[in-house]
Design a protein around this motif. Structure first.
Motif, PDB file in Angstrom:
ATOM      1  N   GLY A 196       0.803  -1.224   0.000  1.00  0.00           N
ATOM      2  CA  GLY A 196       0.000   0.000   0.000  1.00  0.00           C
ATOM      3  C   GLY A 196       0.832   1.269   0.000  1.00  0.00           C
ATOM      4  N   ALA A 197       2.000   1.232   0.628  1.00  0.00           N
ATOM      5  CA  ALA A 197       2.850   2.426   0.697  1.00  0.00           C
ATOM      6  C   ALA A 197       3.352   2.841  -0.673  1.00  0.00           C
ATOM      7  CB  ALA A 197       4.029   2.170   1.630  1.00  0.00           C
ATOM      8  N   GLU A 198       3.318   1.914  -1.656  1.00  0.00           N
ATOM      9  CA  GLU A 198       3.809   2.215  -3.001  1.00  0.00           C
ATOM     10  C   GLU A 198       2.717   2.734  -3.932  1.00  0.00           C
ATOM     11  OE1 GLU A 198       6.245  -0.932  -4.688  1.00  0.00           O
ATOM     12  OE2 GLU A 198       6.378  -1.873  -2.701  1.00  0.00           O
ATOM     13  N   LEU A 199       1.491   2.802  -3.451  1.00  0.00           N
ATOM     14  CA  LEU A 199       0.386   3.207  -4.318  1.00  0.00           C
ATOM     15  C   LEU A 199       0.314   4.706  -4.542  1.00  0.00           C
ATOM     16  CD1 LEU A 199      -2.516   0.886  -3.057  1.00  0.00           C
ATOM     17  CD2 LEU A 199      -0.983   0.565  -5.017  1.00  0.00           C
ATOM     18  N   GLY A 200       0.923   5.476  -3.659  1.00  0.00           N
ATOM     19  CA  GLY A 200       0.857   6.932  -3.798  1.00  0.00           C
ATOM     20  C   GLY A 200      -0.387   7.545  -3.184  1.00  0.00           C
ATOM     21  N   LEU A 201      -0.959   6.874  -2.200  1.00  0.00           N
ATOM     22  CA  LEU A 201      -2.166   7.381  -1.546  1.00  0.00           C
ATOM     23  C   LEU A 201      -1.850   8.565  -0.634  1.00  0.00           C
ATOM     24  CD1 LEU A 201      -3.726   3.951  -0.545  1.00  0.00           C
ATOM     25  CD2 LEU A 201      -4.773   5.596  -2.129  1.00  0.00           C
ATOM     26  N   PRO A 202      -2.771   9.520  -0.508  1.00  0.00           N
ATOM     27  CA  PRO A 202      -2.569  10.615   0.461  1.00  0.00           C
ATOM     28  C   PRO A 202      -2.493  10.056   1.879  1.00  0.00           C
ATOM     29  CG  PRO A 202      -4.348  11.130  -1.077  1.00  0.00           C
ATOM     30  CD  PRO A 202      -4.007   9.696  -1.290  1.00  0.00           C
ATOM     31  N   ASP A 203      -1.817  10.761   2.738  1.00  0.00           N
ATOM     32  CA  ASP A 203      -1.641  10.296   4.111  1.00  0.00           C
ATOM     33  C   ASP A 203      -2.974  10.144   4.845  1.00  0.00           C
ATOM     34  OD1 ASP A 203       1.081  10.250   3.736  1.00  0.00           O
ATOM     35  OD2 ASP A 203       1.421  12.242   4.614  1.00  0.00           O
ATOM     36  N   PHE A 204      -3.945  11.025   4.538  1.00  0.00           N
ATOM     37  CA  PHE A 204      -5.198  10.996   5.293  1.00  0.00           C
ATOM     38  C   PHE A 204      -6.045   9.761   4.986  1.00  0.00           C
ATOM     39  CE2 PHE A 204      -5.897  14.047   1.723  1.00  0.00           C
ATOM     40  CZ  PHE A 204      -6.767  13.277   0.944  1.00  0.00           C
ATOM     41  N   THR A 205      -5.689   8.965   4.003  1.00  0.00           N
ATOM     42  CA  THR A 205      -6.443   7.738   3.709  1.00  0.00           C
ATOM     43  C   THR A 205      -6.045   6.604   4.639  1.00  0.00           C
ATOM     44  OG1 THR A 205      -4.846   6.928   2.071  1.00  0.00           O
ATOM     45  CG2 THR A 205      -6.608   8.377   1.271  1.00  0.00           C
ATOM     46  N   ASN A 206      -4.943   6.781   5.380  1.00  0.00           N
ATOM     47  CA  ASN A 206      -4.438   5.733   6.277  1.00  0.00           C
ATOM     48  C   ASN A 206      -4.194   4.415   5.540  1.00  0.00           C
ATOM     49  OD1 ASN A 206      -4.518   7.334   8.691  1.00  0.00           O
ATOM     50  ND2 ASN A 206      -6.746   7.038   8.754  1.00  0.00           N
ATOM     51  N   GLY A 207      -3.769   4.547   4.275  1.00  0.00           N
ATOM     52  CA  GLY A 207      -3.407   3.355   3.501  1.00  0.00           C
ATOM     53  C   GLY A 207      -4.573   2.623   2.873  1.00  0.00           C
ATOM     54  N   SER A 208      -5.800   3.140   3.003  1.00  0.00           N
ATOM     55  CA  SER A 208      -6.964   2.483   2.409  1.00  0.00           C
ATOM     56  C   SER A 208      -7.225   3.039   1.014  1.00  0.00           C
ATOM     57  CB  SER A 208      -8.206   2.695   3.285  1.00  0.00           C
ATOM     58  OG  SER A 208      -9.361   2.226   2.613  1.00  0.00           O
ATOM     59  N   PRO A 209      -7.199   2.202  -0.028  1.00  0.00           N
ATOM     60  CA  PRO A 209      -7.404   2.697  -1.393  1.00  0.00           C
ATOM     61  C   PRO A 209      -8.857   3.030  -1.719  1.00  0.00           C
ATOM     62  CG  PRO A 209      -6.178   0.609  -1.363  1.00  0.00           C
ATOM     63  CD  PRO A 209      -6.798   0.794  -0.020  1.00  0.00           C
ATOM     64  N   GLU A 210      -9.796   2.626  -0.871  1.00  0.00           N
ATOM     65  CA  GLU A 210     -11.211   2.849  -1.180  1.00  0.00           C
ATOM     66  C   GLU A 210     -11.470   4.321  -1.459  1.00  0.00           C
ATOM     67  OE1 GLU A 210     -13.762   0.984  -2.420  1.00  0.00           O
ATOM     68  OE2 GLU A 210     -13.950  -0.155  -0.542  1.00  0.00           O
ATOM     69  N   GLY A 211     -12.122   4.597  -2.576  1.00  0.00           N
ATOM     70  CA  GLY A 211     -12.394   5.966  -2.982  1.00  0.00           C
ATOM     71  C   GLY A 211     -11.346   6.520  -3.915  1.00  0.00           C
ATOM     72  N   TYR A 212     -10.175   5.869  -3.966  1.00  0.00           N
ATOM     73  CA  TYR A 212      -9.067   6.343  -4.804  1.00  0.00           C
ATOM     74  C   TYR A 212      -8.704   5.366  -5.918  1.00  0.00           C
ATOM     75  CZ  TYR A 212      -7.969  10.633  -2.358  1.00  0.00           C
ATOM     76  OH  TYR A 212      -8.030  11.914  -1.864  1.00  0.00           O
ATOM     77  N   LEU A 213      -9.581   4.413  -6.197  1.00  0.00           N
ATOM     78  CA  LEU A 213      -9.383   3.510  -7.332  1.00  0.00           C
ATOM     79  C   LEU A 213     -10.332   3.996  -8.423  1.00  0.00           C
ATOM     80  CD1 LEU A 213      -9.238   0.120  -5.379  1.00  0.00           C
ATOM     81  CD2 LEU A 213      -7.329   1.582  -6.117  1.00  0.00           C
ATOM     82  N   PHE A 214      -9.882   4.978  -9.182  1.00  0.00           N
ATOM     83  CA  PHE A 214     -10.781   5.708 -10.068  1.00  0.00           C
ATOM     84  C   PHE A 214     -11.339   4.822 -11.171  1.00  0.00           C
ATOM     85  CE2 PHE A 214     -12.060   8.678 -13.378  1.00  0.00           C
ATOM     86  CZ  PHE A 214     -12.794   9.581 -12.625  1.00  0.00           C
ATOM     87  N   PRO A 215     -12.663   4.855 -11.384  1.00  0.00           N
ATOM     88  CA  PRO A 215     -13.287   4.040 -12.429  1.00  0.00           C
ATOM     89  C   PRO A 215     -12.982   4.570 -13.824  1.00  0.00           C
ATOM     90  CG  PRO A 215     -14.907   5.421 -11.335  1.00  0.00           C
ATOM     91  CD  PRO A 215     -13.648   5.591 -10.577  1.00  0.00           C
ATOM     92  N   ALA A 216     -12.351   3.727 -14.629  1.00  0.00           N
ATOM     93  CA  ALA A 216     -11.981   4.084 -16.005  1.00  0.00           C
ATOM     94  C   ALA A 216     -11.528   2.805 -16.697  1.00  0.00           C
ATOM     95  CB  ALA A 216     -10.878   5.143 -16.022  1.00  0.00           C
TER      96      ALA A 216
END
Length: 413
Positions: A196-216
């Motif tokens: 998860g640390a390699e995904l580039g998620l903002p810190d405030f997500t606490n490592g959870s990708p939910e909401g940041y896996l953009f539909p396309a």
């Protein structure tokens, strides 16, 4: 004695009288002819004519040269192009939203076509090519003619891509990636957790990708890994959330950026159609402003890992931070991965005083600020369901992007 004495009766100038010569001219000098040609003048005239002719020739030549150059500029230059179907194989990825020039550059870079100009001309000259090159990864050959490469790209069956629908949850996306890449079930979910640390998620997500896996739609090649796809989705989501001054708008709405993403995810799950998204967002913001619980079925469904319109009283007592019947405010994280329209609805909700809504039947979502009116709408919803108990529930069919109505008969002010 005068001359008159010898010529009586004749006066100078009289007919027959001798002509008197003017003073100062010799008596025998001949009179000059007024029309006698001047050899010097003749030579000067010829020189002027030759000069004029030369100037006409020079300027005429310049004009002809300029006209020829202009005509050449108007004529399109020849574009380098290969002939035939090519040989060997190469994979070329077409990202979502790529234009003809971007696609052409990728083809040239991979040795598929000889020049960008040849491909763009072929595509612009083909009515069948307009808007038909889908995102994905295409298997092409090297040194193909532009027309041959175009024929491969305009066939959607040749696009090897992974399409993520709007509103899918993370576990659905993980399963789709596993299936697309022919990996054992759970591989992608494990990668998301361990890397998860390699995904580039903002810190405030606490490592959870939910909401940041953009539909396309994302391109898939032979070497694509789960982490590659997840990183692309997170990167695309970051770009979407950085548009339209989302941070500033979120603050104006009394939310953090993560809160705005969470609102967008609930809008995606609750709205019956895109036209209602702005109103659903407004109901959420209005209830938050009044300290009212959101009472959204979609959040309970997320906690239970399901998609249904059937929410019972027992469900509304579920012990979960995602139970917005029990817990005021937003759930702790997004409950889906919203698309662009849901994000825009969260950024720019429709003005209104609504506090309740229910989808009585598909295409008929009713919004009101009156609890009594809402209860009547809920009663109509229940009556429609009771009249056809074996038929599919009103509203969209349950699924990854199903829109659910507010729980009938249980909403409270």
């Amino acid at each position: 004695m005068t001359d008159q004495d010898f010529h009586p009766g004749l006066t100078p100038g009289h007919l027959g009288a001798p002509v008197l010569e003017p003073e100062g001219r010799p008596p025998a000098a001949p009179r000059p002819r007024p029309d006698a040609p001047d050899p010097h003048r003749r030579r000067n005239g010829l020189a002027c004519a030759l000069t004029a002719f030369a100037l006409i020739a020079v300027f005429g030549g310049i004009g002809l040269t300029g006209y020829t150059w202009f005509q050449r500029q108007r004529r399109p230059p020849a574009a380098a192009d290969y002939a035939g179907q090519g040989d060997g194989t190469v994979q070329v990825s077409v990202p979502e939203g790529a234009g003809l020039s971007q696609i052409a550059s990728a083809l040239v870079r991979n040795g598929v076509v000889a020049s960008s100009l040849a491909f763009t001309r072929a595509a612009k000259g083909s009515a069948a090519a307009a808007g038909r090159i889908q995102p994905g990864t295409y298997t092409l050959k090297r040194r193909m003619s532009a027309a041959a490469a175009l024929s491969v790209l305009i066939d959607p069956a040749n696009a090897n891509g992974l399409t993520i629908p709007e509103g899918w949850r993370g576990n659905q996306i993980y399963a789709a990636i596993d299936k697309k890449l022919n990996l054992p079930e759970g591989t992608t979910q494990k990668a998301a957790k361990e890397q998860g640390a390699e995904l580039g998620l903002p810190d405030f997500t606490n490592g959870s990708p939910e909401g940041y896996l953009f539909p396309a739609t994302y391109a898939v090649t032979d070497g694509t890994t789960p982490l590659d796809l997840l990183k692309q989705m997170v990167d695309r989501a970051g770009k979407e959330y950085s548009r339209d001054d989302a941070n500033v708008v979120a603050q104006n709405l009394g939310q953090s950026l993560y809160g705005l993403v969470t609102v967008a995810s609930m809008v995606q799950g609750e709205a019956d159609n895109t036209e209602d998204m702005g109103k659903v967002a407004r109901v959420i913001y209005n209830r938050l402003a009044k300290g009212m619980p959101l009472q959204l079925d979609s959040t309970i469904n997320y906690a239970l890992g399901r998609s249904t319109l059937n929410t019972t009283v027992t469900d509304t007592k579920l012990d979960s931070p995602y139970n917005t019947y029990l817990h005021p405010g937003l759930p702790p994280s997004p409950i889906s991965n919203p698309g662009r329209q849901a994000i825009m609805a969260a950024l720019d909700p429709t003005p209104g005083d609504w506090l309740y809504f229910v989808t009585v039947k598909p295409g008929d979502t009713r919004f009101t600020d009156s609890f009594d009116v809402h209860q009547r709408n809920v009663a109509e919803f229940n009556a429609a369901r009771a009249a056809a108990p074996s038929a599919p529930a009103p509203g969209p069919a349950p699924g990854p992007a199903a829109a659910t109505a507010s729980t009938p008969g249980t909403a409270t002010p």
